[in-house]
Scaffold this active site. Structure first.
Site, PDB file in Angstrom:
ATOM      1  N   PHE A  11     158.356 114.227  10.105  1.00  0.00           N
ATOM      2  CA  PHE A  11     159.284 114.180   8.972  1.00  0.00           C
ATOM      3  C   PHE A  11     160.298 115.313   9.104  1.00  0.00           C
ATOM      4  O   PHE A  11     159.925 116.486   9.205  1.00  0.00           O
ATOM      5  CB  PHE A  11     158.525 114.307   7.637  1.00  0.00           C
ATOM      6  CG  PHE A  11     159.432 114.264   6.444  1.00  0.00           C
ATOM      7  CD1 PHE A  11     159.973 113.062   6.002  1.00  0.00           C
ATOM      8  CD2 PHE A  11     159.776 115.425   5.759  1.00  0.00           C
ATOM      9  CE1 PHE A  11     160.836 113.022   4.910  1.00  0.00           C
ATOM     10  CE2 PHE A  11     160.628 115.398   4.659  1.00  0.00           C
ATOM     11  CZ  PHE A  11     161.162 114.193   4.237  1.00  0.00           C
ATOM     12  N   TYR A  13     163.693 117.246   7.394  1.00  0.00           N
ATOM     13  CA  TYR A  13     164.368 117.408   6.093  1.00  0.00           C
ATOM     14  C   TYR A  13     165.555 118.367   6.174  1.00  0.00           C
ATOM     15  O   TYR A  13     166.247 118.586   5.190  1.00  0.00           O
ATOM     16  CB  TYR A  13     163.363 117.919   5.047  1.00  0.00           C
ATOM     17  CG  TYR A  13     162.728 119.226   5.458  1.00  0.00           C
ATOM     18  CD1 TYR A  13     161.624 119.260   6.310  1.00  0.00           C
ATOM     19  CD2 TYR A  13     163.278 120.445   5.049  1.00  0.00           C
ATOM     20  CE1 TYR A  13     161.070 120.459   6.727  1.00  0.00           C
ATOM     21  CE2 TYR A  13     162.730 121.645   5.456  1.00  0.00           C
ATOM     22  CZ  TYR A  13     161.627 121.642   6.292  1.00  0.00           C
ATOM     23  OH  TYR A  13     161.098 122.842   6.717  1.00  0.00           O
ATOM     24  N   GLY A  14     165.784 118.958   7.354  1.00  0.00           N
ATOM     25  CA  GLY A  14     166.909 119.879   7.532  1.00  0.00           C
ATOM     26  C   GLY A  14     167.741 119.419   8.714  1.00  0.00           C
ATOM     27  O   GLY A  14     168.200 118.269   8.751  1.00  0.00           O
ATOM     28  N   GLU A  86     161.974 125.117  16.675  1.00  0.00           N
ATOM     29  CA  GLU A  86     161.569 125.542  15.326  1.00  0.00           C
ATOM     30  C   GLU A  86     160.756 126.847  15.360  1.00  0.00           C
ATOM     31  O   GLU A  86     159.949 127.106  14.466  1.00  0.00           O
ATOM     32  CB  GLU A  86     160.755 124.433  14.658  1.00  0.00           C
ATOM     33  CG  GLU A  86     161.447 123.077  14.590  1.00  0.00           C
ATOM     34  CD  GLU A  86     162.690 123.069  13.718  1.00  0.00           C
ATOM     35  OE1 GLU A  86     162.692 123.763  12.697  1.00  0.00           O
ATOM     36  OE2 GLU A  86     163.668 122.389  14.073  1.00  0.00           O
TER      37      GLU A  86
HETATM   38  C1  SIN Z   1     163.597 120.173   9.604  1.00  0.00           C
HETATM   39  O1  SIN Z   1     164.762 119.842   9.764  1.00  0.00           O
HETATM   40  O2  SIN Z   1     162.725 119.303   9.346  1.00  0.00           O
HETATM   41  C2  SIN Z   1     163.123 121.575   9.735  1.00  0.00           C
HETATM   42  C3  SIN Z   1     164.139 122.608   9.441  1.00  0.00           C
HETATM   43  C4  SIN Z   1     165.321 122.624  10.370  1.00  0.00           C
HETATM   44  O3  SIN Z   1     165.117 122.577  11.600  1.00  0.00           O
HETATM   45  O4  SIN Z   1     166.454 122.720   9.916  1.00  0.00           O
END
Ligand code: SIN
Length: 173
Positions: A11, A13-14, A86
């Site tokens: 999943f 989200y960013g 990450e």
């Molecule tokens: C994500 O996108 O799920 C984690 C945070 C990011 O890499 O910006």
């Protein structure tokens, strides 16, 4: 015993929503429950530098909340690349994600409160100012925010925290 070779749902989200720089078998709009997206994680390696970190998103536990994003079905060997991408304070956590037509167990990267890069809450105008001025090896911090806001609109998703920061940063330009 779990099949270590089986594809895994991730999943995002960013930046994983708008910059999927990895191979995937399938991608779907998805959401998770009990979590909210916040620009509370420091970025010393992508959208800022060690002495002047930017701010990127993490997930904060919030009973009753919903966080929209994008799910990717990936081969397990892709995690080597993702763990590197990450690496600034995020850890893999198990999560249940929901699609329009079902649900799946999978993994999400979270910058858990207290990790070495965690910045936490601050007044919105201070968060916006930090995003406005920060730049790192991956580019301006503002680009991360604006791309995320655009990607959420494309998903027809709403996020008052992200959209308010977008408004403040655009105003400051
Ligand atoms: C994500 O996108 O799920 C984690 C945070 C990011 O890499 O910006």
């Amino acid at each position: 015993m779990a099949d270590m070779q089986a594809p895994v749902w991730l999943f995002g989200y960013g930046s994983l929503i708008w910059r999927p720089d990895f191979p995937f078998l399938e991608s779907r709009r998805a959401h998770i429950e009990g979590w909210t997206r916040r620009f509370w994680q420091g970025s010393h390696d992508h959208r800022g530098i060690p002495t002047d970190p930017g701010r990127v998103v993490t997930l904060i536990e919030a009973p009753g909340a919903r966080c929209d994003g994008r799910a990717y079905l990936i081969e397990p060997d892709v995690f080597e690349h993702l763990d590197h991408r990450e690496k600034n304070g995020y850890t893999q956590c198990d999560v249940e994600m929901f699609f329009a037509d079902g649900q799946a167990s999978g993994v999400v990267y979270i910058g858990v409160p207290g990790n070495f890069a965690f910045l936490g809450d601050a007044p919105m105008d201070e968060i916006a100012a930090q995003i406005h001025r920060s730049v790192g090896p991956s580019g301006p911090n503002a680009e991360y925010l604006l791309q995320l806001a655009a990607a959420l609109r494309e998903l027809d998703a709403t996020d008052p925290h992200v959209f308010e920061l977008e408004r403040l940063v655009l105003e400051a330009r």
